[in-house]
Design an enzyme around this catalytic site. Structure first.
Site, PDB file in Angstrom:
ATOM      1  N   PHE A 173     -15.137   4.903 -14.819  1.00  0.00           N
ATOM      2  CA  PHE A 173     -15.104   3.575 -15.430  1.00  0.00           C
ATOM      3  C   PHE A 173     -13.957   3.429 -16.418  1.00  0.00           C
ATOM      4  CE2 PHE A 173     -18.351   6.216 -17.487  1.00  0.00           C
ATOM      5  CZ  PHE A 173     -17.924   6.247 -18.803  1.00  0.00           C
ATOM      6  N   TYR A 174     -13.048   4.386 -16.453  1.00  0.00           N
ATOM      7  CA  TYR A 174     -11.834   4.253 -17.265  1.00  0.00           C
ATOM      8  C   TYR A 174     -10.800   3.471 -16.456  1.00  0.00           C
ATOM      9  CZ  TYR A 174     -13.310   7.776 -20.740  1.00  0.00           C
ATOM     10  OH  TYR A 174     -13.953   8.478 -21.734  1.00  0.00           O
ATOM     11  N   GLY A 175     -10.991   2.174 -16.402  1.00  0.00           N
ATOM     12  CA  GLY A 175     -10.099   1.326 -15.632  1.00  0.00           C
ATOM     13  C   GLY A 175     -10.899   0.443 -14.700  1.00  0.00           C
TER      14      GLY A 175
END
Length: 331
Positions: free
Chosen positions: A51-53
């Site tokens: 979920f980093y992006g």
């Protein structure tokens, strides 16, 4: 040198979040230089998340591209991946056994064999799923060779003990910094030491605050979600900068940067009695910053006492997270 996921590591890691989860992700040409510089400096614990992006460009996609370009680096890196977020807008989690398998399969599909996930786990706590069920499912995935090991994030000492009764826990991630010292007071650090679990310190520079460069919310990077956190609000940030200013005076006296002082302080905690190995994973947007971050600063006992006096005299204003996000942590 210590081991994590069977690989030699140092006490220097790299946070991947800012390479893909910002307004205007870092172009691959520059990101690859940062990643290569980190490896050359010995920072081989890379901390990322699915979920980093965006669903089409997050830590996993960046890793696929990097290890496609540099396949010889794949076995040198300990890649840690967090998952379990269903909807970031509502902070909805799903760490059920079925979800864990789906998240891992999706991650491995994105990596496309370019890199094995060394450590995998939920990014926060799913209050609807007992931790025993989550880690038992992850243990099956370890046995099947789909991941190398298991991590927990932002969990209490009790949760760590419950999980460790089911299977081996390799890593616990927690926010640890000069202004987030909860793990030293709530039994989390001692529990990890007792069980031989490495602790990865996320946000070790206080989202940039502890570098001394942020004096107001306007100084924060574009797209930074920390702008909405209590510690950065107008009623708190001026108070908190007083602590940062005193720490900068200490750094100046030591002939180092504020970032070097903050990161070295975390690493030094590993030498205290009944403490685990701490690996701070600071982010970087340039090769120069990577090289700066890995430089260790030696502290005398007098230095450590002086830092502690500063911490004792300046109470941090504001909670670590907004109320909605705080519900996903256990302290």
């Amino acid at each position: 040198m210590p081991l994590l996921a069977g690989k030699l590591i140092t006490q220097n890691g790299l946070g991947l979040m800012r390479l893909t989860w910002v307004a205007g992700p870092t172009p691959d040409e520059q990101a690859f230089k940062i990643l290569k510089a980190a490896l050359e400096a010995g920072a081989n614990v890379w901390n990322g998340a699915d979920f980093y992006g965006t669903p089409d460009n997050n830590s996993l996609h960046l890793m696929n591209r990097y290890f496609t370009a540099y396949p010889e680096d794949a076995e040198k890196v300990v890649l840690t991946i967090k998952s379990g977020i269903v909807d970031m807008r509502t902070f909805t989690m799903d760490c059920s056994p079925t979800a864990m398998r789906n998240f891992v399969d999706r991650a491995n599909t994105i990596l496309d064999g370019k890199k094995k996930i060394d450590i995998f786990g939920c990014g926060r706590v799913d209050k609807n799923v007992p931790i025993e069920e989550t880690v038992d499912a992850l243990a099956e995935l370890v046995h099947e060779g789909k991941i190398g090991g298991i991590q927990l994030s932002e969990v209490s000492a009790d949760t760590i003990r419950r999980a460790a009764k089911v299977t081996k826990i390799d890593m616990v991630e927690a926010e640890i910094s000069l202004w987030s010292r909860d793990v030293f007071q709530n039994g989390v650090a001692e529990t990890c030491a007792e069980l031989g679990i490495t602790m990865v310190a996320h946000t070790p520079l206080g989202a940039g605050m502890l570098t001394g460069h942020i004096k107001s919310v306007d100084d924060m990077p574009a797209g930074s979600y920390h702008k909405h956190f209590p510690r950065f609000q107008p009623e708190n940030i001026d108070i908190n900068f007083q602590l940062v200013a005193r720490l900068k005076e200490m750094a100046d006296a030591k002939g180092c940067t504020s970032a070097q002082l903050a990161l070295s302080w975390i690493k030094t905690q590993s030498s205290r009695p009944n403490m685990p190995l701490f690996v701070p994973v600071a982010g970087a947007r340039s090769e120069e910053r990577v090289k700066e971050n890995v430089k260790d600063v030696h502290f005398s006992e007098g230095d450590l006492q002086a830092i502690q006096l500063i911490l004792d005299n300046f109470t941090v204003a504001g909670d670590r997270y907004p109320p909605a996000a705080a519900k996903l942590t256990e302290y």
